[in-house]
Motif scaffolding. Sequence first.
Motif, PDB file in Angstrom:
ATOM      1  N   GLN A  89       0.836  -1.204   0.000  1.00 16.84           N
ATOM      2  CA  GLN A  89       0.000   0.000   0.000  1.00 16.84           C
ATOM      3  C   GLN A  89       0.866   1.247   0.000  1.00 16.84           C
ATOM      4  O   GLN A  89       0.583   2.218  -0.713  1.00 16.84           O
ATOM      5  CB  GLN A  89      -0.905   0.020   1.234  1.00 16.84           C
ATOM      6  CG  GLN A  89      -2.066  -0.943   1.204  1.00 16.84           C
ATOM      7  CD  GLN A  89      -2.941  -0.757   2.429  1.00 16.84           C
ATOM      8  OE1 GLN A  89      -3.079   0.339   2.954  1.00 16.84           O
ATOM      9  NE2 GLN A  89      -3.541  -1.834   2.894  1.00 16.84           N
ATOM     10  N   ARG A  95       2.451   1.842  -3.435  1.00 17.85           N
ATOM     11  CA  ARG A  95       1.487   2.374  -4.408  1.00 17.85           C
ATOM     12  C   ARG A  95       1.266   3.865  -4.187  1.00 17.85           C
ATOM     13  O   ARG A  95       1.107   4.630  -5.130  1.00 17.85           O
ATOM     14  CB  ARG A  95       0.168   1.597  -4.327  1.00 17.85           C
ATOM     15  CG  ARG A  95       0.261   0.179  -4.863  1.00 17.85           C
ATOM     16  CD  ARG A  95      -1.116  -0.442  -5.028  1.00 17.85           C
ATOM     17  NE  ARG A  95      -1.766  -0.740  -3.757  1.00 17.85           N
ATOM     18  CZ  ARG A  95      -1.673  -1.892  -3.120  1.00 17.85           C
ATOM     19  NH1 ARG A  95      -0.920  -2.865  -3.625  1.00 17.85           N
ATOM     20  NH2 ARG A  95      -2.304  -2.097  -1.983  1.00 17.85           N
ATOM     21  N   ASP A 124       4.041   6.124  -5.618  1.00 16.71           N
ATOM     22  CA  ASP A 124       4.242   5.980  -7.057  1.00 16.71           C
ATOM     23  C   ASP A 124       4.616   7.339  -7.673  1.00 16.71           C
ATOM     24  O   ASP A 124       3.914   8.334  -7.464  1.00 16.71           O
ATOM     25  CB  ASP A 124       2.952   5.452  -7.691  1.00 16.71           C
ATOM     26  CG  ASP A 124       3.127   5.057  -9.151  1.00 16.71           C
ATOM     27  OD1 ASP A 124       4.071   5.556  -9.800  1.00 16.71           O
ATOM     28  OD2 ASP A 124       2.314   4.276  -9.649  1.00 16.71           O
ATOM     29  N   LEU A 133      -5.315   5.882  -6.625  1.00 17.20           N
ATOM     30  CA  LEU A 133      -4.656   4.691  -6.088  1.00 17.20           C
ATOM     31  C   LEU A 133      -5.571   3.492  -6.293  1.00 17.20           C
ATOM     32  O   LEU A 133      -6.783   3.588  -6.070  1.00 17.20           O
ATOM     33  CB  LEU A 133      -4.374   4.843  -4.588  1.00 17.20           C
ATOM     34  CG  LEU A 133      -3.466   5.996  -4.167  1.00 17.20           C
ATOM     35  CD1 LEU A 133      -3.349   6.022  -2.651  1.00 17.20           C
ATOM     36  CD2 LEU A 133      -2.095   5.859  -4.793  1.00 17.20           C
ATOM     37  N   GLY A 156      -2.186   3.430   2.538  1.00 19.00           N
ATOM     38  CA  GLY A 156      -2.239   4.221   1.321  1.00 19.00           C
ATOM     39  C   GLY A 156      -2.833   5.592   1.565  1.00 19.00           C
ATOM     40  O   GLY A 156      -2.327   6.605   1.064  1.00 19.00           O
TER      41      GLY A 156
END
Length: 387
Positions: A31, A34, A37, A149, A172
């Motif tokens: 998480q 991501r 990113d 996401l 996240g």
Amino acid sequence: MADDLILDDPTGLEAADDRGLLRSAADAGAQVRRALDPALAPALDRVAADGRPRALVVLAGGAADGTAEALDALLSPRSPVPVHVRDDDRLPGWAGALDLVVVLDGPYPAVAAAAAEAARRGCRLVTVARPRSSLSDLATQAGAPALELPAPTATPPGAAAAGLRRAPGYWGGIVATLRVAVAADLADGEGLDGLADALDEIALACGTGVPLGESPAKGLGLSLAESLPGLWATTPLAGAAAARMAERLAHAAAIPAAVVPVGRPGAERAAALMAGPAAAATDLDDLFRDRVEEPEADVRLRLVLLRDTDDAEDRAGTGLAVVRPVVDIAEARGVPVSELRAESGDALLRLAALVGTGDWAVAYAALSGGRDPDALARQVRARLASG
């Protein structure tokens, strides 16, 4: 009684984990990656271009999973502007064009309505949501930055029964919001680079293949499965971890947990819990005890102490001078005490130590206890749907 044998049976644990509790705990590091990113950089550049806001408002999506408490503990102490974190869909009445509003995707449609209200007022809006979700589409229509996401690969406890998938996940959502705060010159981002690796290390230390006697999570999970936990945190950061643990214990393991306030009021509350029936010791050799009217307690109170570092506790005024008297009372009354501790480091990494291990412990509590709260949740939804 909890089944301690299953905790040393990795195959049995995975077979019993039909709700993805272990997968959800193991997904934490992914998480974070991501949310880090580089593809999110253009949206963050737009936030940075607008400069520092008058105030930061975070609507944490209404999932009640401890995200709001964590973000408040991480952002409020160091932010140069006021920070208002809410775990609902209500935009403060004063929020306007000078304020930055971050809206995290959540399980309820009203989250999108709150984002729409922020856009109508001219607030600086940023959304954190799945690609092509209603919240992400709303941001696009409003010309606002959207951090997109994917949903976690593992469904969190309780979400399967409710038909809910919180898009960014716990970690996240936290990391994405912190990145927005860094871009807006409200936070320094300490701990972000090492967070995913730290959570992966916790997963290795707490994974199914680690024996019960060597795992920091399996022993705690077994204790939680056989008790009524009183969760007492020594700092606001540890309090965020306690809020997270209480929510997951309820949804994953059907275990009610009392969350005790931080600080000296918490010391008094923790001691008060020990005067209740769940903490009262019974004398098994008492021949005069009525076994019907006064049966031995099947489930007993357990004090679970979530401790932050010594320095953080000293700043909060909750060091050993506050903790020790409560522990002494617990020992005198036969109330067991478990301790979950974060060592020194950045606040984000200390939160990871507490929440990461706690999530694994809750999964083991649910699997060793064999409880399925989702079944009763389905019954309630069926009755509500029938009118």
